[in-house]
Scaffold this motif. Structure first.
Motif, PDB file in Angstrom:
ATOM      1  N   UNK A  83       0.960  -1.260   0.096  1.00 33.02           N
ATOM      2  CA  UNK A  83       0.050  -0.090  -0.051  1.00 33.02           C
ATOM      3  C   UNK A  83       0.949   1.249   0.205  1.00 33.02           C
ATOM      4  N   UNK A  84       0.601   2.307  -0.497  1.00 35.65           N
ATOM      5  CA  UNK A  84       1.466   3.324  -0.765  1.00 35.65           C
ATOM      6  C   UNK A  84       1.884   4.070   0.839  1.00 35.65           C
ATOM      7  N   UNK A  85       3.349   4.118   0.577  1.00 33.06           N
ATOM      8  CA  UNK A  85       3.921   4.690   2.181  1.00 33.06           C
ATOM      9  C   UNK A  85       4.092   3.424   2.794  1.00 33.06           C
ATOM     10  N   UNK A  86       3.882   2.347   2.592  1.00 37.01           N
ATOM     11  CA  UNK A  86       4.276   0.920   3.280  1.00 37.01           C
ATOM     12  C   UNK A  86       5.825   0.786   3.179  1.00 37.01           C
ATOM     13  N   UNK A  87       6.318   0.269   4.235  1.00 36.76           N
ATOM     14  CA  UNK A  87       7.782  -0.169   4.312  1.00 36.76           C
ATOM     15  C   UNK A  87       7.856  -1.637   4.090  1.00 36.76           C
ATOM     16  N   UNK A  88       8.958  -1.990   3.043  1.00 40.27           N
ATOM     17  CA  UNK A  88       9.162  -3.524   2.750  1.00 40.27           C
ATOM     18  C   UNK A  88       9.364  -4.418   3.879  1.00 40.27           C
ATOM     19  N   UNK A  89       8.866  -5.499   3.955  1.00 40.02           N
ATOM     20  CA  UNK A  89       9.086  -6.660   4.718  1.00 40.02           C
ATOM     21  C   UNK A  89      10.085  -7.389   4.460  1.00 40.02           C
ATOM     22  N   UNK A  90      10.473  -7.979   3.182  1.00 40.01           N
ATOM     23  CA  UNK A  90      11.473  -8.826   2.585  1.00 40.01           C
ATOM     24  C   UNK A  90      11.472  -8.801   1.227  1.00 40.01           C
ATOM     25  N   UNK A  91      12.785  -8.795   0.546  1.00 40.24           N
ATOM     26  CA  UNK A  91      13.070  -8.785  -0.810  1.00 40.24           C
ATOM     27  C   UNK A  91      13.624 -10.543  -1.013  1.00 40.24           C
ATOM     28  N   UNK A  92      13.442 -10.903  -2.283  1.00 37.88           N
ATOM     29  CA  UNK A  92      14.227 -12.064  -2.675  1.00 37.88           C
ATOM     30  C   UNK A  92      14.515 -12.016  -4.134  1.00 37.88           C
ATOM     31  N   UNK A  93      15.723 -12.750  -4.396  1.00 40.99           N
ATOM     32  CA  UNK A  93      16.285 -12.846  -5.727  1.00 40.99           C
ATOM     33  C   UNK A  93      15.768 -14.317  -6.571  1.00 40.99           C
ATOM     34  N   UNK A  94      15.234 -15.029  -5.729  1.00 45.26           N
ATOM     35  CA  UNK A  94      15.219 -16.238  -6.493  1.00 45.26           C
ATOM     36  C   UNK A  94      14.232 -16.541  -7.591  1.00 45.26           C
ATOM     37  N   UNK A  95      14.321 -17.743  -8.317  1.00 50.67           N
ATOM     38  CA  UNK A  95      13.637 -18.038  -9.400  1.00 50.67           C
ATOM     39  C   UNK A  95      12.027 -17.819  -9.132  1.00 50.67           C
ATOM     40  N   UNK A  96      11.616 -18.503  -7.974  1.00 52.47           N
ATOM     41  CA  UNK A  96      10.327 -18.462  -7.659  1.00 52.47           C
ATOM     42  C   UNK A  96       9.692 -16.938  -7.456  1.00 52.47           C
ATOM     43  N   UNK A  97      10.568 -16.128  -6.891  1.00 49.75           N
ATOM     44  CA  UNK A  97      10.101 -14.659  -6.565  1.00 49.75           C
ATOM     45  C   UNK A  97      10.174 -14.136  -7.900  1.00 49.75           C
ATOM     46  N   UNK A  98      10.971 -14.310  -8.676  1.00 51.69           N
ATOM     47  CA  UNK A  98      11.078 -13.752 -10.256  1.00 51.69           C
ATOM     48  C   UNK A  98       9.670 -14.080 -10.851  1.00 51.69           C
ATOM     49  N   UNK A  99       9.256 -15.264 -10.637  1.00 51.19           N
ATOM     50  CA  UNK A  99       7.843 -15.705 -11.629  1.00 51.19           C
ATOM     51  C   UNK A  99       6.692 -15.576 -10.708  1.00 51.19           C
ATOM     52  N   UNK A 100       6.967 -14.901  -9.715  1.00 47.48           N
ATOM     53  CA  UNK A 100       5.614 -14.579  -8.790  1.00 47.48           C
ATOM     54  C   UNK A 100       5.144 -15.914  -8.451  1.00 47.48           C
ATOM     55  N   UNK A 101       5.635 -16.982  -8.138  1.00 41.50           N
ATOM     56  CA  UNK A 101       5.262 -18.061  -7.811  1.00 41.50           C
ATOM     57  C   UNK A 101       4.804 -17.715  -6.096  1.00 41.50           C
ATOM     58  N   UNK A 102       5.361 -16.949  -5.450  1.00 44.29           N
ATOM     59  CA  UNK A 102       5.385 -16.316  -3.969  1.00 44.29           C
ATOM     60  C   UNK A 102       5.447 -14.953  -4.209  1.00 44.29           C
ATOM     61  N   UNK A 103       4.841 -14.282  -3.397  1.00 44.91           N
ATOM     62  CA  UNK A 103       4.850 -12.728  -2.999  1.00 44.91           C
ATOM     63  C   UNK A 103       6.312 -12.070  -2.664  1.00 44.91           C
ATOM     64  N   UNK A 104       7.269 -12.885  -2.283  1.00 43.62           N
ATOM     65  CA  UNK A 104       8.447 -12.465  -1.727  1.00 43.62           C
ATOM     66  C   UNK A 104       9.606 -11.551  -2.033  1.00 43.62           C
ATOM     67  N   UNK A 105       9.408 -11.412  -3.803  1.00 45.97           N
ATOM     68  CA  UNK A 105      10.273 -10.761  -4.483  1.00 45.97           C
ATOM     69  C   UNK A 105      10.452  -9.475  -3.783  1.00 45.97           C
ATOM     70  N   UNK A 106       9.257  -8.860  -3.438  1.00 46.28           N
ATOM     71  CA  UNK A 106       9.477  -7.464  -2.833  1.00 46.28           C
ATOM     72  C   UNK A 106       8.057  -7.419  -1.943  1.00 46.28           C
TER      73      UNK A 106
END
Length: 736
Positions: free
Chosen positions: A357-380
């Motif tokens: 949501x606008x203004x919210x601060x990030x919880x977690x970021x990931x660089x793996x294949x599953x994050x890149x493919x949006x198989x899970x939400x943790x890319x950012x």
């Protein structure tokens, strides 16, 4: 008597071999190398890290593919790496990390084996030393064989390897409907390339290179017949990287070691250092400082402490902020790097999938294949309800520590956007609440984020949206800090608005969360307005931010210091009479060093000084049992004479906020506050850790001045004074 498997190895080994240059190696013979029945105690794991690469291996230096491995950018690029000698596993003598966390060393010896000529080599005849480091996305290893027997021997040394290219979340247990393509191994003269074509169109590779050509090199194994004369040694070098290395060898290994150690020294030089009269205590402090440095990654925005190895070796919002708060009095540069990174990755739009949501601060970021493919939400991912107020609180604390208003001015738009998110999130109930927007997100979004960590006293799961007690405390602190910063910017209307929001939140918490019959604050208020009447350590975080009245803070302190919470090793996350209490659980009765430290800082804020010393002592003694390195958490069993704390089996080690806890404890004991606006130090009712008579904090920066701050026990008092080596004058006020 040898087991049936051992007898088979002895009989089918290589007792009658041709000269080395004529030998035809039999793959089946070399594969007898893995003696799965060999003892593997102790089962300790050791971690190395540099940048976005890390490795986890057992005491033998072996990677077995059970949660361990060599990882690059959230992908396991080496899932097996196991050494055998003479067709058998080795015997462990000892394993350790260097004090600066750069080198891992395993000392091993042979089990009873046959030489290549068929001669018996008794156990303990050959010493094997494995030394390993990571530098610039590459794993370096030196394997040295030393022959202490009375015979010349040629022994078979085998390295078995594999790369499964699993995403970190697969390693943690996630399943995928489809994976990319693992290519056939490319076997060269002294290298093997293992490659994987991901579904995200990225090629991931792992190339093993050897300092000498193996006698046999297969797609999963390298065999070396190494002739070791008596009282001599032979060395093999191995490198693992994304591409083939120049020939590994002594110069490359020494060069990587020197550069890695220089880089680590540079990181450890940031901020003040601590030295005391206690040798073992110093070991703990030095290890904690080295662990913070190990986990700190230099990003374009500055240094950022990654959360922990192996599961969380990436930038987490909450963990980064709390680690920076723990280190702030010693090293404010860490907080600056955390704030800059989080501001750069602040949400600007609404996304249910990533809980943004606008203004919210990030919880977690990931660089793996599953994050890149949006198989899970943790890319950012933004599903952390506490990260945004903690971010604002850190910004205000950093400004108060340094007086660096120029940096705060650069963050101002981000801070006001974060405050806007808090106001919007609390519009319906007055509290900042959470409820995941998509089923793929986290069900619970505070620091206790396991699925069963928030509950009613009778065991019911509360309906959302949920307001956590400690989060409202963070919101209170964020508004109060923003008000102070706005006044310095001359924005009096905004300052008044945020101060009123802080006081409104204080009153709401006191009115709605306080439980008279339990003498503490409720864990949470659910979506139906019902409090979760459970005694938890969360209430201690309110003391840390200074929200409760003196009387209620005293009652909470009594709870936290009672036998229901105090294990003797630290404060349990949950009282031992709660329905879900389990000392072996992740959040419902275990001990988290960072949580104990925050509660301890809260106790110190309200003047509970003697208990602060005891809590630090218990945590230090736990660290001693964990070889000076506090894990992410450990079990909450009550301490018994002569017994050690019980490890939680899959805790991260090292973990940034567990390492940083040592310095939050120390600040609470010593009563140190540094006012960056006035350029002065205040020490309030200082206490020394148990067994420590003198302690010095060297190169403590206060504005443009660097000072040494000394503490000395004199009878039942502790004196504080500036050292002779201070590089200027700083006002020091000591309050008794």
């Amino acid at each position: 008597m040898a087991s049936g498997q051992e007898q088979q190895i002895a009989e089918n080994g290589t007792p009658n071999v041709a000269p080395l240059d004529e030998r035809k190696l039999d793959p089946a013979v070399a594969l007898a190398a893995l003696d799965e029945t060999a003892p593997r105690e102790p089962h300790r794991l050791f971690a190395l890290k540099h940048g976005d690469c890390f490795a986890v291996a057992d005491s033998y230096g072996d990677i077995r593919g059970i949660g361990d491995g060599f990882f690059r950018d959230d992908t396991r690029v080496l899932s097996e790496f196991r050494l055998t000698l003479g067709g058998r596993s080795t015997s462990l003598l000892g394993a350790s990390l260097s004090q600066d966390n750069v080198l891992f060393t395993a000392n091993l010896t042979n089990l009873p084996i046959k030489s290549a000529g068929g001669r018996d080599i008794p156990q303990g005849g050959v010493h094997i030393e494995r030394v390993r480091l990571i530098w610039q996305d590459r794993l370096f290893e030196r394997i040295t064989l030393s022959n202490y027997s009375q015979e010349h021997s040629t022994v078979l040394l085998s390295l078995r390897f594999a790369a499964d290219f699993r995403d970190m979340f697969e390693v943690r247990g996630s399943t995928r409907a489809q994976r990319g393509t693992v290519r056939a191994a490319e076997v060269g003269e002294n290298s093997v390339a293992l490659r994987y074509d991901g579904l995200d169109k990225l090629e991931r590779s792992s190339v093993l290179s050897f300092s000498q050509a193996p006698d046999r090199l297969l797609e999963n194994r390298a065999d070396f017949y190494i002739a070791v004369t008596k009282r001599s040694r032979r060395t093999l070098y191995v490198e693992v990287g994304a591409e083939v290395a120049d020939t590994p060898g002594v110069e490359r290994f020494r060069g990587a070691t020197a550069r890695a150690r220089f880089a680590m020294r540079a990181k450890r030089r940031h901020g003040a250092t601590v030295h005391s009269s206690g040798r073992v205590f110093n070991d703990w402090i030095q290890r904690a400082r080295a662990d913070v440095a190990l986990l700190t990654t230099e990003l374009p925005t500055g240094p950022y402490p990654y959360a922990g190895i192996p599961w969380f070796s990436t930038a987490f919002g909450r963990d980064g902020v709390i680690s920076a708060l723990q280190m702030l009095w010693l090293n404010p540069g860490l907080a600056r790097g955390v704030l800059a990174f989080l501001a750069q990755h602040q949400a600007a739009e609404t996304s249910p999938f990533s809980d943004a949501q606008p203004g919210k601060i990030m919880h977690e970021t990931r660089k793996g294949e599953m994050a890149a493919l949006a198989e899970l939400p943790f890319g950012r991912y933004y599903g952390g309800v506490d990260t945004t107020p903690l971010y604002i609180h850190l910004a205000a604390a950093y400004a108060g520590r340094t007086g660096d208003m120029d940096f705060i001015d650069g963050l101002w738009d981000s801070l006001t956007a974060a405050a806007g998110w808090m106001e919007e999130a609390s519009r319906a109930t007055g509290f900042v609440t959470y409820q995941r927007a998509a089923a793929s997100g986290l069900a619970n979004q505070g620091w206790k984020d396991s699925v069963d960590s928030i509950f009613h006293a009778d065991g019911r799961m509360p309906p959302g949206p949920i307001a956590l007690v400690e989060v409202q405390g963070y919101v209170f602190a964020a508004y109060r800090g923003l008000a102070a910063l706005a006044r310095r910017r001359g924005e009096d209307a905004r300052a008044q608005h945020w101060q009123e929001r802080a006081e409104t939140m204080r009153q709401l918490v006191e009115d709605r969360f306080w439980l008279d019959d339990l003498g503490t604050y409720a864990l949470a208020i659910d979506g139906e307005g019902q409090p979760c009447e459970v005694r938890t350590s969360n209430a201690g975080h309110l003391l840390y931010v200074g929200l409760p009245t003196e009387e209620r803070a005293r009652l909470v302190a009594e709870q936290l210091l009672s036998a229901s919470f105090q294990s003797g090793w630290g404060i349990r996350t949950l009282a031992d009479d709660a329905i879900f209490f389990n000392p072996m659980s992740y959040h419902n009765g275990s001990i988290w060093p960072h949580d104990t430290a925050i509660c301890t800082a809260g106790l110190a804020r309200y003047g509970v000084r003697e208990q602060v010393v005891r809590l630090m002592s218990g945590t230090f003694e736990a660290a001693v049992h964990f070889n000076m390195r506090l894990p992410e958490l450990f079990c909450g069993f009550t301490r018994a004479p002569g017994e050690a704390p019980i490890a939680y089996p899959v805790a991260c080690l090292p973990q940034a906020w567990s390492a940083g806890a040592a310095f939050m404890f120390m600040q609470a004991c010593l009563g140190i506050e540094i006012d960056g606006w006035k350029g002065e130090i205040t020490v309030t009712r200082p206490k020394m850790p148990i067994g420590i008579d003198t302690l010095v904090i060297r190169h403590l920066d206060v504005g443009d001045v660097s000072v040494d701050l000394n503490f000395q026990r004199i009878g039942d008092r502790v004196a504080a004074f500036l050292g002779d080596r201070s590089e200027g004058l700083v006002p020091l006020m000591v309050r008794s």
